[in-house]
Every structure is written in C-alpha cells, then in structure tokens.
Design a protein around this motif. Sequence first.
Motif: not given
Lengths: 363, 363
Positions: B188-190, B277-282, B287-289, B295-296
């Motif tokens: 999931e994360r790199v 790796a950045s902070d913030g809502s974007a 990440a959610d998308l 999974k799609s």
Amino acid sequence: MSTGTEPRGASVTSANPVIDDAGVTAMLERGRTLAMPVLRAAVDRLAPPMDTVAAYHFGWIDAEGRPSAGDSGKAVRPALALLSAEAAGASPEVGIPGAVAVELVHNFSLLHDDLMDGDEQRRHRDTVWKVHGPAQAILVGDALFALANEILLELGTVEAGRATRRLTVASRKLIDGQAQDISYEHRERVSVEECLEMEGNKTGALLACAVSVGAVLGGADDATADALETYGYHLGLAFQAVDDLLGIWGEPEVTGKRPWSDLRQRKKSLPVVAALASDGSASRQLADLLAADAKSSDIDSFDEQEFATRAALIEEAGGRAWTSEEAVRQHATAVAALQGVDMPAAVRQQLVELADFVIVRRR
Amino acid sequence: MSTGTEPRGASVTSANPVIDDAGVTAMLERGRTLAMPVLRAAVDRLAPPMDTVAAYHFGWIDAEGRPSAGDSGKAVRPALALLSAEAAGASPEVGIPGAVAVELVHNFSLLHDDLMDGDEQRRHRDTVWKVHGPAQAILVGDALFALANEILLELGTVEAGRATRRLTVASRKLIDGQAQDISYEHRERVSVEECLEMEGNKTGALLACAVSVGAVLGGADDATADALETYGYHLGLAFQAVDDLLGIWGEPEVTGKRPWSDLRQRKKSLPVVAALASDGSASRQLADLLAADAKSSDIDSFDEQEFATRAALIEEAGGRAWTSEEAVRQHATAVAALQGVDMPAAVRQQLVELADFVIVRRR
C-alpha cells in the motif's frame, strides 16, 4: 522380442567397465564440500525475496521457508571444475569460483526451462514457478545468470576474463539447445543428428565448461582448455545417452522418476529418434502410435501396458541398443581427448573413472 | 488549485536551461549510426527462431516478418557509450562494443519485464510474449543477455574484462530494481527513498554503465570510470523523474502513451509517492482514492475526469512540484560529478547538453 515388461534394472548400457565407485563418490563429495558453501554465500548476495526463492530452488529451504536437507543432485559439475584446476597443476581450490559459476548457470537454465516447459516437479519438489510464480522464476533465473559472471569477473584476473568468455559461449549453447528442444516438440520427425546436436548444446556445452574452467583459472593455455572441453562435451553426450535410457528403462525406485517418464512426456529422446530412423515394421508401428499420441491429450491415463508396448517397439526397432552403443562411443571419444593433455596421472585417472561411472550408473 | 484538466504540455519540469537541441540530436544520431549496424550483426548471430523474435522486438521486422522501419527509441545509451570513449581520449568507435552490450542488456530486461508485468504493448506494438509466446520472450531475453557479455569478452583485452564486470554489476542492479518494482506493486505504501532506490536500480545503473563502458574500453582508470558512473546514475534518476512527470502530465500526442498512462497502471511513481508522503487533506484524499483503486478491477473503464481528479490531488499535495525539483537536483548532481574528471572540453560540453536535454524533453 522383448515384452518391455521384463524386470528393468542393472546397467542400462552394454558397457561394463570395472569402476572404482569409492573413488568417484569421494570425488563428487569433495566437489560438494568445497564448492557448496561458496555457492550458498554467492546466493546470499541476492536481494530479498530472490535469495529465498533461490534457496528454495536449491533445496536449502522448503516452500514454507524452513531449512531442508534437500537433494543437491550428483554434483558432477563442481567435481569436474576442481579436477580441472588440478589438471593444470593448480590446487583444487583454484577451481572453486569456476565450480560455483557453472552451477549458477546450470540452475539459471533449470529455473527458466521448467517454466518454459511447464514442468511442475523437479527432484520430487514443486518447481519454483509453481511455488513462487512465473515472475520470480524469470527474475531469479536472471539473477543467478548475472551472479555467475560476477563471481568469476570479480577475481579481476586475465584468466577470469578468459574463463567468463568460455562460460558465456557455453551459456549461449545452452540457450540454443533449449530453443531446439522447444521447436522439436512441435515437429513430427527429428533426426538423430538433430537430437545429438540439441543434447550437445543442452548437456555437453556446460559439462565442457565445467571441465575447462578450473584449468583456465589455473593458467592453462587454450589448447589444453579446448582438449578438456572436448572430453567434457562427449562426457555430456554419454551422460545424456544414459539419461535417455534411464528415462525409459530406468528403475523408478532408483531413478526417483515415474516409470516410463520420458514416454509420458512424449520426449523425442535418443532411443526414440534412433528407433524411428530405422527400417522395419517395429519402427513403422512406433511411428503410427507416437503420431496418434501426439494428438492425444490424455497420455497420463494410459496404463502401464501401453507404455510397455511403446518401449518394446523402441527396443525392437533398435533404439535401445543404438543408444547404449552411442553412450559407449561418446565415452571413448571423451577419454581419447585426454590423451593430448599433459596432466598429473592421478587427475587423468579420476577423469577416466568419472567417465566410466557416467555410463554404468543406474540413476 | 489546478483542475488537472488544463492543457498539458510545455516542459514538465521547472527547469528551463537554454539547450542546443541540434547538438543533442546530432549526438543521438551518431550513436544510432555507429552502433546500430553492429547491434544488428550481433543479433544475427542468434540461432533461428530467436533471431527473428529479436528482430521483431527491436522493430526491424513486423509480426509477419516483413521489414519494418520501427521506432528505435531515443538511443541515449549508445550515444553515451561513444562519448564515454571520447572522455577517455579514445576514438568514439572504441565505445561501440560497449554501446552494443548495454543495448543488449537493456533489451533483455525489456523482454523479461514486459512478460513479468503482463504488458501487452511497447512503443505502439504488441510485446514479444504477446506475439511469439512467453517461452520465446524468456529464451530470447536470456540469449541477448548472454550475447552482451560475449560481445565485450571476445575483445579479449583486460579492459574488456573490466567493462564486462561493470556491466554485470549494472545488470544485477537492473534485476534488483525489477524485484523491487514487483514487490512494491503489492504494497500500500512505498516511501520516496524506496522509489528512488528502485528507479536508481532500474534506470540509473545501466545509464551509469553506458557512460563508463566506453571510457573503460578506452583505458580509463577506475576513479574516472566511477565519476562517469556517478554522472550517469544521477542522469538516469533525472531522466526517470521526468518520465514519471510525463507519465501523468505528458501530452499523449507527443509521448505516444495513453493519457494518464501511469495512473491507469497504478504506478507508484515519484509524483505519487511524494504526494502520499506529504501532509494535508489532498494527500489523505489521494490515499483513500488509490486504496480503493487498488481493489478495483476496472480502472480502465474510468473516465477522463476520474484520472484528472487523481492528477489534481497529486499536484495539490505537492507531488508534481517535488518531482520537478528532484529532476533539477539530480541534474545538478550529475553535472557536478563531471568536475572531477579530466576530459576534452567538447566531450564535457556534450555530456552537460545531454543532461540539460533530459530534463526539458517532452517525450
């Protein structure tokens, strides 16, 4: 005519030299003892998960990652590489990087060939592509191939450059042989000459390299290395002729293979192509049966008698006798090649003993 | 914030050096003119049907075997290998076997990677495994890899041995990079560091070898070769950073790739990992998308707007700007590495021009 169901076993060739089994066993054991730790250290260089996949392939761990004793095979090639160094008057240790490089190339080819051929088992274990997937089989094969050259070239000597060049030539022949093997599968007829060329590429070339690499690392000139390669090439062909006999008439409890394993795989091995090349009704009957088999998808449901019939026809058409004689001929050519090489008598004797062993072995 | 649907194009990096396009074009053209005939002669050595399969891969013939002009790519590596020889004071021709060997290794990796990754298209043509089957893709890849070492080692010089050793090290890194690429796909994360390491292995190592191999063949010492490799490695990272930008924001009509091609392939490229790796809502939205996308199974049915949304989030989270700046940083590191090397001024200038070209290119 043979029924094909008579007890198999005993030596599959007509050769019966008196051989010093203990000597050959000790020679193979020395190859394993000296080369295997260096091979393991080399494989440990691979980045995860390739190191694990390779360790599984070599039988050092099982599919769950637990240590495993594993069947490391006969280890003829490492033994030859050490003898090869001694043939040039060097210590056996000089041959170790060569032994390791040759084993790495051999195993690179096994990983890729098993995937290309769709073989699911090797030495009673699932193959790498079956356990870890096709991508890992490709990747780890590539890594072992690269590692082979790395191990030799990092010696940094002129001799290492010459040895790597010979290894590269052998690797290309190995690949040519696999290309021929694949193309022959789709052909109805393969000549004896084509079969020998393919087996020379697949088995002879790397054995030739094994028996020259130590000498080259030990400073042997090209003429000496070439003569040793001639010995190794024909030793490989003798080895393969015996393998082809064992693939049909070997004792399953000794070879560890299924009964009639080469017939099940529709292999166009030497006894088959030699039988098909002969005249007479057995050859024609065999050709008809095999042509029908080629179209059949359920050869695995054949009963023992059906394979026995095919084996009997191969034998009646002379395929078994010809292959047995061919093993003896290749053995003679191999041993004759040693005559031109100046080497310690004890080394020459061991090379001859190994050639003798190859044609009387039962597995 | 960018909508992500604004006209793409112009330079994707923030860099805008004044570059001599004609000089770079001539340099690339020279590489093609001098190295390609030797490459074709090398590939002609392969036994049938591998020669045909390889010729198809290189774009010299089409799937039916008819001669084809083909897109031979930018040919940066051959151009670098010839300049590399000149950097050591040798004639560009001295670098030709190095150029050919590096191209062979590059194409070996393309053949195997396309199969491992299941990629069906490369440069608007069906990949080899798609046309000729997986076995041929494995086999011909192996053959090209072996041929690369053969081409260098048959020069028979000490320099050739040193060059082959560097090529082998680069090949192993290439394989390590592909192993990382495969393993990252399932994670999931790199991290940015992991991504850079992977891209250094996959792109940097072989460019590094291209720019040192000619010099080594021309007799350069290890310190010179190492400095040239440092230039090449960071040039490769700059190149890849730009590639990653083009993979999202490149103009399809210029790059020849589908719009948003890297997003369609769910690539964890530099802009993506930097954004995550950045902070913030974007970053969180992205990440959610992407977690949902992973999974799609039908990402190919997404409409343009869905990719545009992801691209906009990557940009808003700073992934585009960071990658653009990273290209400039890698460019600077590459050019700085040349300072320690004593070479003809004209060669140095061309290496700098090439680095400039790499970060302002649009395809």
